[in-house]
Design a protein around this motif. Structure first.
Motif, short mmCIF file in Angstrom:
data_model
loop_
_atom_site.label_atom_id
_atom_site.label_comp_id
_atom_site.label_asym_id
_atom_site.label_seq_id
_atom_site.Cartn_x
_atom_site.Cartn_y
_atom_site.Cartn_z
N ILE A 100 0.59 -1.02 -0.38
CA ILE A 100 0.22 -0.16 -0.12
C ILE A 100 0.73 1.77 -0.29
O ILE A 100 1.78 1.51 0.16
N TRP A 101 0.29 2.17 -0.25
CA TRP A 101 1.22 3.34 -0.25
C TRP A 101 0.40 4.32 1.24
O TRP A 101 -0.55 4.58 1.19
N VAL A 102 1.24 4.71 2.27
CA VAL A 102 0.40 6.07 2.63
C VAL A 102 1.52 7.28 2.31
O VAL A 102 2.55 7.60 1.59
N ASN A 103 -0.09 8.19 2.15
CA ASN A 103 0.44 9.00 1.29
C ASN A 103 0.54 10.55 1.97
O ASN A 103 0.76 11.86 1.81
N SER A 104 -0.29 10.20 3.52
CA SER A 104 -0.07 11.64 4.43
C SER A 104 -0.05 11.15 5.63
O SER A 104 -0.86 10.33 5.96
N VAL A 105 0.51 11.90 6.39
CA VAL A 105 -0.06 11.91 8.17
C VAL A 105 0.42 13.11 8.75
O VAL A 105 1.71 14.06 8.52
N GLN A 106 -0.63 13.39 9.48
CA GLN A 106 -0.46 14.88 10.04
C GLN A 106 -1.04 14.87 11.38
O GLN A 106 -1.72 14.02 11.37
N TYR A 107 -0.52 15.71 12.11
CA TYR A 107 -0.57 15.37 13.16
C TYR A 107 -1.07 17.37 13.70
O TYR A 107 -0.31 18.67 13.46
N THR B 177 3.04 18.02 9.49
CA THR B 177 3.29 16.82 8.25
C THR B 177 4.10 16.51 8.59
O THR B 177 5.59 16.66 8.17
N ASP B 178 4.27 14.76 8.90
CA ASP B 178 5.10 14.10 9.68
C ASP B 178 5.40 13.23 8.62
O ASP B 178 7.07 13.15 8.69
N LEU B 179 4.70 13.08 7.23
CA LEU B 179 5.29 12.86 6.02
C LEU B 179 5.53 13.46 5.29
O LEU B 179 4.06 14.06 4.17
N ALA B 180 6.82 13.33 4.14
CA ALA B 180 7.53 14.53 3.11
C ALA B 180 7.15 14.52 1.98
O ALA B 180 6.61 14.86 1.59
N LEU C 246 2.64 -6.77 5.37
CA LEU C 246 2.87 -6.62 6.81
C LEU C 246 4.00 -6.18 6.82
O LEU C 246 4.41 -6.57 8.78
N ALA C 247 4.31 -4.78 6.86
CA ALA C 247 5.53 -3.88 7.10
C ALA C 247 4.44 -2.59 7.74
O ALA C 247 4.04 -2.64 8.25
N SER C 248 5.56 -1.94 9.01
CA SER C 248 4.44 -0.99 9.12
C SER C 248 5.65 0.05 9.55
O SER C 248 6.43 0.37 9.23
N LEU C 249 4.84 1.60 9.94
CA LEU C 249 5.55 2.93 9.23
C LEU C 249 5.25 3.21 11.45
O LEU C 249 4.20 2.93 11.73
N GLU C 250 6.51 3.63 12.09
CA GLU C 250 5.99 5.06 13.21
C GLU C 250 6.61 6.29 13.19
O GLU C 250 7.53 6.38 12.23
#
Length: 207
Positions: free
Chosen positions: A111-118, A128-131, A139-143
């Motif tokens: 999958i694609w993680v497109n945006s992470v905002q706090y 914005t945590d994801l440039a 089964l992978a993960s991001l933190e």
């Protein structure tokens, strides 16, 4: 008539046969002579065939689905977070370390993680945590971490996580884990993300 030797024993023998035997036998001997001379000639060399080089298959595309216009699945997920909590009264707080965990729960598809905002407690964007969009393998993960002394989010902080995929996939698991070891007992709890928007399937670009 007397024959003069030529040095070619087979030819001399056939010549004698032509003179002293019947014409039918001489004809047979002449055919044999021609056949033997043909056998002594060099034969053209035969070149062995070589296999054509294999044509490499094109590599699997890792292009962002949104860029190609082929988005089949995707969501926006709201995740409650707490950079601190209150105890006793409003003036007494415990700061917390926040870990945002994004897990691809599909065992075979990326999958694609497109945006992470706090966001903070007033709904203002803190950062914005994801440039740029990041691919997440099966089964992978991001933190993403909000440190204990970072109180910009407050008790009503939140994350917005957007993801997409070009294929049908199992929805990812998105959670925030809060923890503090400041007190003698320690505090930890989990906040589960909630889907607030489903992305509709769009056809590939050019269709």
């Amino acid at each position: 008539m007397r024959l003069k030797p030529t040095g070619n024993y087979l030819g001399d023998a056939v010549g004698v046969a032509i003179l002293y035997v019947r014409p039918q036998v001489a004809l047979v001997a002449l055919v044999l002579l021609l056949f033997c001379n043909g056998c002594t000639r060099s034969r053209p060399s035969v070149t062995s065939a070589t296999a054509s080089p294999a044509i490499p298959l094109p590599a699997a595309s890792s292009a962002l689905p949104a860029a190609s216009g082929a988005v089949l699945a995707g969501q926006t997920i709201y995740v409650p977070a707490y950079s601190h909590i209150y105890y006793h009264d409003r003036q007494s707080v415990i700061n917390l370390t926040v870990t945002l965990s994004i897990r691809n729960a599909d065992p075979t598809q990326t999958i694609w993680v497109n945006s992470v905002q706090y966001y903070n407690a007033t709904g203002a964007l803190v950062r914005t945590d994801l440039a740029e969009p990041q691919q997440l393998a099966p089964l992978a993960s991001l933190e993403y971490i909000v440190e204990e002394d970072d109180t910009t989010g407050g008790s009503g902080a939140s994350f917005l996580v957007k993801w997409s995929s070009a294929t049908a996939v199992v929805d990812p698991v998105v959670e925030a884990v809060m923890i503090s070891a400041a007190s003698t007992q320690g505090i930890s709890f989990i906040s589960v993300g909630r889907v607030i928007e489903e992305v509709s399937a769009t056809p590939p670009a050019g269709n």
